[in-house]
Scaffold this active site. Structure first.
Site, PDB file in Angstrom:
ATOM      1  N   LYS A 129      64.342  -3.988  41.414  1.00 25.13           N
ATOM      2  CA  LYS A 129      64.931  -3.186  40.681  1.00 25.13           C
ATOM      3  C   LYS A 129      64.831  -3.702  39.252  1.00 25.13           C
ATOM      4  CE  LYS A 129      67.307   0.992  40.679  1.00 25.13           C
ATOM      5  NZ  LYS A 129      67.439   1.543  41.913  1.00 25.13           N
ATOM      6  N   ASP A 169      64.936   5.695  37.488  1.00 22.96           N
ATOM      7  CA  ASP A 169      66.179   5.726  38.023  1.00 22.96           C
ATOM      8  C   ASP A 169      66.955   6.264  36.927  1.00 22.96           C
ATOM      9  OD1 ASP A 169      67.946   4.130  40.367  1.00 22.96           O
ATOM     10  OD2 ASP A 169      68.887   4.076  38.346  1.00 22.96           O
TER      11      ASP A 169
HETATM   12  N1  GLU Z   1      65.657   4.380  41.787  1.00 28.88           N
HETATM   13  C1  GLU Z   1      65.347   5.206  43.094  1.00 28.88           C
HETATM   14  C2  GLU Z   1      66.267   4.678  44.051  1.00 28.88           C
HETATM   15  O1  GLU Z   1      67.557   4.042  43.829  1.00 28.88           O
HETATM   16  C3  GLU Z   1      63.943   5.167  43.447  1.00 28.88           C
HETATM   17  C4  GLU Z   1      63.347   3.962  43.565  1.00 28.88           C
HETATM   18  C5  GLU Z   1      61.666   3.943  43.892  1.00 28.88           C
HETATM   19  O2  GLU Z   1      61.341   5.311  43.829  1.00 28.88           O
HETATM   20  O3  GLU Z   1      61.143   3.012  43.982  1.00 28.88           O
HETATM   21  O4  GLU Z   1      65.911   4.388  45.309  1.00 28.88           O
END
Ligand code: GLU
Length: 448
Positions: A129, A169
């Site tokens: 992340k 996100d």
């Molecule tokens: N931010 C999204 C999550 O919390 C998607 C992450 C992604 O697609 O890599 O899962």
């Protein structure tokens, strides 16, 4: 010899002392490792090999300066982050969050959650992340572009389709992914489609990616209700938030015959008893980038509750789709008292530990985010598949794959909860299935 419970408590105490002040990270770790006692009892080699300790330590953490010029020509400085948490199952994978509240601990909690979520999808993706304390609110397109370009000027050296694949996100959508991808392409001299997901379908993005987190959360809710011999038809629903996750959760709920009466943003709540008009929310949020308050000036029979608590609105199904810790113990008690039967988390860790306990004691079907909102990252993995094979799938095919993946996640969590003596407890089910998948891969690789 300490008991298994004591060993787990010691691991948690160490996480707290080694990561001071990172309360959201502590919370996320606690919730997972509390589920692991029966697993370690059954498979003692996980403890001998210190798999839990290893899983709680990120593989790498990158922090960098992001300087940029605002529209007045003033110099601004933000902080950028990218945490690669676990790469046992694939390249680091997870979104970028741009929000003023972002600290290293926020990114660590999200990356930790992502480890288990991504494992649940059954697809070859590790976890990560990233993000920044940059606030996109009120920023012009040009400012967004300059910020994204500066952010990528450092990030590019750490990512790659086989290494780390960021996505969106909170605060990062298709527009930001466009600016980020453009800068990556310029710096690296490579059209490496699979380095980012959440791209526009016109240049390598997957159809359904935009809808997938919200749709997936509703498919998971549908599966939980089906296990109780119920469905969504005619159910009154409350969905917090009005971003990407909330909008497409509302769309899918309405498609399945449910009635959505409320949504929100960080300033207030819209309560529209006769049913939310999704087109208005979409235009206000996706096109005009306005506050949800404006909805009430267009729909005279809707109420706007400034600073209101959305969870006081009576409903059968509640989907928290805004942000972490938005639903506390008191709100959970109110939902239960008002006859709520199912809660599924579209956001990451939106329910506090006390709230989760309230739902579980009341016997409400509770789908934790790492299972219920895994549809977003699962569709990102489908985007990576399409990019790797230079293909583009139809909406119908991609949606069918998403439905199948969410159904499998539900079945895995449901059966595992039963197998480990906690029937109906999707929190334990999700934590155990995903932990075992990551643990097995880590063991196979030797000491990593
Ligand atoms: N931010 C999204 C999550 O919390 C998607 C992450 C992604 O697609 O890599 O899962």
């Amino acid at each position: 010899m300490p008991t298994i419970r004591q060993r787990i408590e010691t691991i948690y105490d160490e996480v707290v002392s080694r990561n001071p002040g990172e309360v959201e990270f502590h919370q996320a770790v606690k919730e997972v490792i509390e589920s692991l006692e029966p697993v370690v009892r059954k498979y003692p080699h996980y403890a001998e090999q210190k798999i839990i300790e290893r899983i709680c330590e990120p593989e790498r953490q990158i922090i960098f300066r992001v300087p940029w010029h605002d529209d007045k020509g003033e110099v601004r400085i933000n902080r950028g982050f990218r945490v690669g948490f676990n790469s046992a199952l694939g390249p680091y994978k997870g979104g970028l969050r741009f929000h003023p509240s972002v600290l290293l601990g926020t990114i660590k909690f999200l990356a930790f959650e992502q480890t288990f979520k991504n494992a649940l999808t059954g697809l070859p993706i590790g976890s990560g992340k990233g993000g920044s304390d940059f606030d996109p609110k009120g920023r012009s397109d040009a400012e967004m572009m300059r910020f994204c370009q500066s952010f990528m000027t450092e990030l590019y050296r750490h990512i790659g389709e086989m290494t780390d694949v960021p996505a969106g996100d909170i605060g990062v959508g298709a527009r930001e992914i466009g600016y980020l991808f453009g800068q990556y392409k310029r710096i690296t001299n490579r059209y490496e489609s699979g380095v980012l997901t959440g791209k526009s379908p016109s240049w390598g993005g997957a159809l359904v990616r935009k809808e997938s987190t919200g749709y997936g959360t509703v498919f998971f809710t549908e599966a939980m209700l089906k296990a109780k011999k119920m469905d969504l038809q005619g159910q009154t629903c409350v969905v917090s938030g009005s971003g990407n996750v909330a909008i497409y959760a509302i769309q899918q709920l309405q498609a399945l015959g449910a009635k959505v009466v409320a949504c929100s943003d960080s300033s207030g709540v819209i309560y529209h008893k006769s049913g939310i008009h999704l087109e208005t929310v979409q235009r206000l949020k996706e096109v005009e980038r306005k506050r949800i308050k404006e909805y009430a000036s267009e729909h005279k029979d809707a109420e706007y509750l400034e600073g209101g608590n959305i969870w006081t609105i009576p409903c059968e199904v509640a989907l928290p789709c805004a942000t972490q810790n938005e639903l506390n113990g008191d709100s959970a008690r109110t939902l239960v008292a008002n006859g709520c039967i199912a809660v599924a988390e579209g956001a990451n860790m939106p329910t506090t530990p006390e709230g989760v306990q309230v739902f579980q004691k009341a016997g409400i079907a509770f789908g934790p985010g790492k299972a219920a909102n895994a549809g977003g990252v699962a569709t990102s993995a489908l985007e990576m598949q399409q990019n790797a094979s230079r293909d583009a799938w139809s909406f119908e095919h991609t949606e069918a794959r998403l439905r199948e993946i969410m159904g499998n996640i539900h079945t895995d969590c449901y059966r595992t909860a039963e197998e480990f003596g906690a029937p109906g407890n999707y929190v334990h089910g999700a934590n155990i299935v995903s932990f075992r998948r990551v643990a097995e891969a880590m063991l196979a690789f030797g000491l990593i």
